[in-house]
Design a protein around this motif. Structure first.
Motif, PDB file in Angstrom:
ATOM      1  N   UNK A 232       0.827  -1.209   0.000  1.00 31.72           N
ATOM      2  CA  UNK A 232       0.000   0.000   0.000  1.00 31.72           C
ATOM      3  C   UNK A 232       0.862   1.262   0.000  1.00 31.72           C
ATOM      4  N   UNK A 233       0.301   2.308  -0.550  1.00 31.88           N
ATOM      5  CA  UNK A 233       0.935   3.624  -0.522  1.00 31.88           C
ATOM      6  C   UNK A 233       0.073   4.564   0.313  1.00 31.88           C
ATOM      7  N   UNK A 234       0.510   5.801   0.420  1.00 28.45           N
ATOM      8  CA  UNK A 234      -0.257   6.779   1.198  1.00 28.45           C
ATOM      9  C   UNK A 234      -1.609   7.084   0.564  1.00 28.45           C
ATOM     10  N   UNK A 235      -1.780   6.718  -0.698  1.00 35.57           N
ATOM     11  CA  UNK A 235      -3.052   6.963  -1.386  1.00 35.57           C
ATOM     12  C   UNK A 235      -3.948   5.728  -1.438  1.00 35.57           C
ATOM     13  N   UNK A 236      -3.550   4.646  -0.774  1.00 38.12           N
ATOM     14  CA  UNK A 236      -4.304   3.400  -0.890  1.00 38.12           C
ATOM     15  C   UNK A 236      -5.593   3.412  -0.082  1.00 38.12           C
ATOM     16  N   UNK A 237      -5.545   3.878   1.170  1.00 42.55           N
ATOM     17  CA  UNK A 237      -6.742   3.786   2.012  1.00 42.55           C
ATOM     18  C   UNK A 237      -7.929   4.552   1.433  1.00 42.55           C
ATOM     19  N   UNK A 238      -7.764   5.780   0.956  1.00 40.30           N
ATOM     20  CA  UNK A 238      -8.920   6.428   0.312  1.00 40.30           C
ATOM     21  C   UNK A 238      -9.408   5.665  -0.913  1.00 40.30           C
ATOM     22  N   UNK A 239      -8.482   5.075  -1.658  1.00 34.27           N
ATOM     23  CA  UNK A 239      -8.872   4.311  -2.838  1.00 34.27           C
ATOM     24  C   UNK A 239      -9.660   3.067  -2.451  1.00 34.27           C
ATOM     25  N   UNK A 240      -9.284   2.433  -1.338  1.00 34.26           N
ATOM     26  CA  UNK A 240     -10.016   1.257  -0.865  1.00 34.26           C
ATOM     27  C   UNK A 240     -11.451   1.633  -0.531  1.00 34.26           C
ATOM     28  N   UNK A 241     -11.634   2.732   0.191  1.00 37.40           N
ATOM     29  CA  UNK A 241     -12.992   3.150   0.538  1.00 37.40           C
ATOM     30  C   UNK A 241     -13.810   3.476  -0.701  1.00 37.40           C
ATOM     31  N   UNK A 242     -13.181   4.107  -1.672  1.00 34.14           N
ATOM     32  CA  UNK A 242     -13.881   4.406  -2.922  1.00 34.14           C
ATOM     33  C   UNK A 242     -14.271   3.119  -3.642  1.00 34.14           C
ATOM     34  N   UNK A 243     -13.348   2.155  -3.668  1.00 29.78           N
ATOM     35  CA  UNK A 243     -13.629   0.873  -4.332  1.00 29.78           C
ATOM     36  C   UNK A 243     -14.779   0.149  -3.659  1.00 29.78           C
ATOM     37  N   UNK A 244     -14.796   0.132  -2.340  1.00 32.46           N
ATOM     38  CA  UNK A 244     -15.835  -0.599  -1.620  1.00 32.46           C
ATOM     39  C   UNK A 244     -17.182   0.098  -1.686  1.00 32.46           C
ATOM     40  N   UNK A 245     -17.186   1.399  -1.895  1.00 31.81           N
ATOM     41  CA  UNK A 245     -18.453   2.128  -1.963  1.00 31.81           C
ATOM     42  C   UNK A 245     -19.255   1.788  -3.208  1.00 31.81           C
TER      43      UNK A 245
END
Length: 550
Positions: A291-304
């Protein structure tokens, strides 16, 4: 002459002909081969191997075949003489013979694959090599590993080779969870349908490993859930494979990974081998993702924007949802996989069809007098509604007496948890795949009322009498709370009612002695085989407290 056809295939394949040359070397080595063995050994799709075999004169021994020894000299200059890319842990395998023998037995006795979960079993050598690679690349003593689905039983390999590793498995398949617990290797098991949520206790891991359904939707979801289960600085190991004939599918899956803003630390080609999945050469690459520093927001976007169709087969196949075919899978579903994760989006829930149930859902809800709707119901209904994932994630603030729950086809395994998440006196459940019975583990709380085609009415039982049954009921009535905490408080209250005192530490000790598996999980996360034994464990603690048989 057969050689002409072979040369034509090799010429057409060009630089990628190495796969064919490897297969040619095998069938010319004088040994007898089956088609499945050639596919798996060369990591080449069945169609490609079959095209080569059609150009060869073969002799047969039942299902086995080979090029006649008299013909093999004609092909020697076409054979690949260099070995395949080096296996990073092949040199370690000879030192783990007993572990490999035990894994071979465990995999042979494991629950049978479920095609609707895209189950295809990895070979014993593969799961052992996964464990060895983890130990060669990472420091495992005290490390926490999350297996996101584990039909392959990689968790058992890790515990056999690295027993000091803390291992948790989340899966939708109750059979896998029960089988893992039967081995008594100290693996934590958690039920989860990853389309609906990742268990709260499956967080803060150092490493995660997953072998998902090989659709873009399935791979994207399982990797996103794996990332949810990581602490900062963790890694995800992903098994994913596609046929050499379908590079576009591999591209679509890698697009899903790219959208999660991951760094690729390594890709080991054809690292994983399977019994089956011949469409992809019975093989899959192993990715190490950071993961990178931009991964967690991307995960939430993907799961939404998560949808329920993630598999290649069954009612929740991508094709059945009107999307393009995703191809074969060599991976997990419970989804093991388990199956089995944050919420489904409102949009996704609104689009998830409740197929095979009575068409007039509005009439069903009105006749029942539902005060709350859970899942996908017609928009015209005025009652408050909540998503399935939200229903499982946290207690509903109000206390409706009547709740109607819509269960999409393919999510029936979530029914026990959807019921345990409720405090309602009466629930009506609709869904095409429902069976007119409830798991025995739910009998202390619910009785099955009327049942019709695609409709179950479930009624909450009155509060029980007797100390053990009262404690058990308190635990199951608090599905979102940590099981051991509710149990502890119920024992303390029982002691107080009897005029004695029991400290929290004393209560914890009683609980751990009776059910060492009960720390840190909620009833919603607990596998059903654990909930089925809960009454006896509760009775043991009550007897220890009161000195009498409950």
């Amino acid at each position: 002459m057969e050689r002409d056809g072979v040369e034509r295939l090799l010429t057409e394949a060009g630089a990628d002909s190495r796969r064919l040359r490897h297969a040619l070397a095998l069938v010319c080595d004088g040994q007898w081969w089956t088609l499945a063995d050639v596919v798996r050994d060369t990591a080449t799709s069945r169609r490609t191997v079959e095209a080569l075999l059609r150009e060869l004169r073969l002799e047969h021994d039942g299902e086995r075949f080979r090029v006649p020894l008299t013909d093999t000299p004609a092909y020697q200059d076409l054979i690949a003489v260099a070995p395949p890319p080096e296996d990073p842990v092949a040199h370690l395998l000879p030192h783990y013979g007993p572990a490999l023998d035990r894994l071979t037995t465990l995999i042979a006795k494991a629950p049978r694959a479920r095609h609707v979960l895209d189950h295809v079993s990895a070979t014993p050598e593969t799961v052992l090599r996964r464990a060895l690679l983890l130990g060669a690349r990472f420091w495992l003593p005290g490390a926490r590993l999350l297996c996101v689905g584990d039909h392959d039983l990689t968790s058992l390999a890790v515990k056999l080779v690295h027993p000091e590793t803390d291992v948790t498995v989340v899966d939708v398949d109750e059979r896998i969870l029960a089988y893992l617990d039967e081995q008594r290797l100290g693996i934590r098991t958690r039920w989860a349908d990853l389309r609906l949520g990742l268990p709260p206790s499956a967080r803060d891991h150092d490493l995660a490993l997953t072998d998902p359904p090989y659709t873009p939707e399935g791979t994207g979801l399982f990797v996103a859930r794996a990332l949810e289960g990581l602490k900062d600085g963790g890694r995800v190991l992903l098994a994913y494979g596609a046929s050499e004939r379908t590079p576009l599918l591999a591209f679509k899956v890698q697009q899903e990974l790219s959208e999660l803003n991951l760094a690729y630390e390594a890709i080991y080609p054809d690292f994983n081998r399977y019994f089956g999945a011949e469409a992809i050469g019975s093989a899959a690459d192993l990715y190490i993702l950071r993961p990178t520093s931009k991964t967690r927001p991307a995960v939430q976007s993907r799961l939404s924007r998560q949808t329920t169709a993630i598999y290649t087969q069954g009612p929740q196949a991508v094709e059945s949802a009107g999307r393009s075919q995703a191809g074969g899978s060599g991976g997990e579903g419970a989804a093991v996989p388990s199956g089995d994760a944050a919420a489904l989006s409102e949009t996704a829930d609104a689009q998830a069809p409740v197929s095979g149930v009575p068409a007039d859902l509005s009439a069903l809800a009105a006749e029942f007098g539902a005060e709350l709707l859970v899942g996908d119901w017609p928009k015209a209904l005025a009652q408050p509604r909540v998503r399935l994932s939200t229903w499982l994630a946290k207690p509903y603030a109000a206390a409706p007496a009547r709740v109607a729950v819509a269960v999409p086809a393919g999510l029936e395994a979530a029914l026990p948890r959807l019921l345990l998440a409720s405090r309602a006196a009466h629930l009506r459940v609709v869904g095409s795949g429902l069976t007119p019975r409830l798991p025995a583990a739910l009998s202390p709380v619910y009785a099955l009322g009327e049942a019709g085609e695609g409709v179950l009415d479930v009624v909450r039982r009155p509060q029980p009498e007797g100390d053990a049954d009262t404690v058990l009921r308190r635990i199951l009535d608090n599905g979102h709370a940590k099981l051991a905490n509710t149990w502890r408080e119920a024992l303390i209250a029982l002691a107080r009612a009897q005029g004695t005192t029991l400290t929290k530490n004393e209560a914890r000790a009683l609980i751990r002695e009776a059910a060492g598996w009960s720390d840190d999980l909620t009833p919603l996360e607990a596998p059903l085989h654990r909930l089925s034994t809960l009454r006896d464990a509760v009775a043991t603690t009550v007897k220890a407290l009161t000195g009498t048989t409950p």
